[in-house]
Design an enzyme around this catalytic site. Structure first.
Site, PDB file in Angstrom:
ATOM      1  N   ASP A  71       1.085  -1.466   0.676  1.00  0.00           N
ATOM      2  CA  ASP A  71       0.253  -0.088   0.118  1.00  0.00           C
ATOM      3  C   ASP A  71       0.630   1.382  -0.083  1.00  0.00           C
ATOM      4  OD1 ASP A  71      -3.245   1.399   0.265  1.00  0.00           O
ATOM      5  OD2 ASP A  71      -2.062   2.067   1.854  1.00  0.00           O
ATOM      6  N   TYR A  79       3.304  10.425   0.577  1.00  0.00           N
ATOM      7  CA  TYR A  79       4.228   9.722   1.410  1.00  0.00           C
ATOM      8  C   TYR A  79       5.497   9.641   0.874  1.00  0.00           C
ATOM      9  CZ  TYR A  79       0.416   6.775   2.082  1.00  0.00           C
ATOM     10  OH  TYR A  79      -1.287   6.205   3.170  1.00  0.00           O
ATOM     11  N   LYS A  85      -2.112   6.011  -3.782  1.00  0.00           N
ATOM     12  CA  LYS A  85      -3.639   7.408  -3.777  1.00  0.00           C
ATOM     13  C   LYS A  85      -2.578   8.331  -4.408  1.00  0.00           C
ATOM     14  CE  LYS A  85      -3.909   4.905   1.154  1.00  0.00           C
ATOM     15  NZ  LYS A  85      -2.444   4.978   0.589  1.00  0.00           N
ATOM     16  N   HIS A 107      -7.144  10.096  -2.677  1.00  0.00           N
ATOM     17  CA  HIS A 107      -6.318   9.491  -1.326  1.00  0.00           C
ATOM     18  C   HIS A 107      -7.892  10.065   0.209  1.00  0.00           C
ATOM     19  CE1 HIS A 107      -2.313   9.132   0.913  1.00  0.00           C
ATOM     20  NE2 HIS A 107      -3.235   8.891   1.946  1.00  0.00           N
TER      21      HIS A 107
END
Ligand code: A2P
Length: 305
Positions: free
Chosen positions: A46, A51, A76, A109
């Site tokens: 994931d 990130y 996302k 997201h």
């Protein structure tokens, strides 16, 4: 016992246990974690643009050498790419970073947009903009026929938004990824998603570092009864509810442990069902009052669908 796949509403299979990668790179060991996890049997990874670690993940996946078709890669796109003309480019950027030709699952997201020039995790209230969710979603629907993404879904969507969205969809979201652990059980939302054919993935399934699920007396008691660990109880509880989980760990022993469940009795399931505290780790309303509707639909309605 090892968890299997969850069948999505388009017939695709998503491995029920994935590896979470948010903040998994804090200690600088992300590449090794990915390789260790894949070697242990993790296939579902994931990821997310925000990130900031997708290049490292892509490189590690290449080096570990498992065929692409055997992996299940989720990512996302960030809130600054909600304007419909930006969505295809957002996917291309993610694919570039991960060094892949396609994603198994692309998620919106969050259900709100921010201005395109904002690419950071913090932004000002004034940067929040009104892009109707359905405009973004239709642009996502158009991506499926390009072959660059197998399934599309959402994350952090509440029931009220989904209820308005579903009748307008050409493709109903395959997945809704939300925070789920024994202290934030989302019973109503999970029931609604199941009824609507939307699979649920639980993020922070162990409560992360802030929510004290693994120190809960009842969870610890159940763990002892099964000669397992509190983490295994929390993950087994979610999986038994038909929810996919994406625990993260950088430690080989815990990565291995998280792949193996204990079989909870119906009494234990029922009792864990009673320790819900509606306690979230993640809530944008703490920083942005105008985003209260995201998780508090009783207080404020979503402004744009
Ligand atoms: P570590 O990387 O040292 O294992 P979540 O997935 O809910 O966000 O939780 C992640 C946190 O839980 C991380 O701090 C991780 O630390 C820890 N963790 C992951 N697996 C386990 C486990 N089996 N037992 C205890 N802590 C765990």
């Amino acid at each position: 016992m090892m968890a299997k796949n969850i069948e999505l509403n388009n017939g695709e299979l998503m491995p029920a246990i994935g590896l979470g990668t948010w903040r998994a790179d804090e200690s600088g060991v992300l590449a090794q974690t990915i390789k260790t996890a894949v070697n242990l049997g993790y296939r579902h990874i994931d990821c997310a643009k925000i990130y900031g670690n997708q290049e490292e993940i892509g490189k590690a996946l290449k080096e570990v050498g498992v065929p692409r078709k055997d992996l299940y890669i989720v990512s996302k796109f960030y809130q600054n790419k909600h304007r419909p003309e930006l969505v295809a480019g957002a996917l291309d950027e993610i694919l570039d970073e991960l060094q892949l030709d396609y994603l198994d699952l692309l998620l919106m997201h969050w259900p709100y947009a921010i201005k395109p020039e904002i690419g950071t995790i913090t932004f000002a209230s004034i940067d929040i903009e009104d892009v109707p969710i359905m405009d973004t979603w239709r642009a996502m629907e158009d991506l499926v026929s390009t072959g660059k993404v197998r399934s599309i879904g959402v994350s952090n969507f509440n029931q009220a938004v989904l209820e308005k969205m579903i009748p307008q969809c050409r493709i109903v979201p395959a997945v809704n990824q939300v925070e789920i652990h024994p202290y934030n059980q989302e019973k109503e939302l999970v029931k609604f998603c199941k009824k609507s054919g939307i699979a649920v993935t639980g993020y922070c399934p162990l409560g992360g570092t802030k929510i004290n699920v693994m120190n809960d007396d009842f969870i610890k008691h159940v763990a002892e009864a099964h000669i397992g660990t509190p983490a295994q109880v929390a993950l087994s509880w979610a999986l038994a509810r038909g929810i996919a989980v994406i625990p993260k760990s950088t430690n080989e022993i815990r990565l291995k442990q998280n792949l193996h469940q204990v079989t909870l009795t119906s009494d234990e399931m029922r009792m864990i069902g009673k320790i819900d505290k509606h306690e979230r780790k993640v809530d944008p309303a703490r920083e942005y009052k105008e985003l209260e509707w995201v998780f508090h639909e009783d207080k404020m309605e979503c402004p744009v669908i």
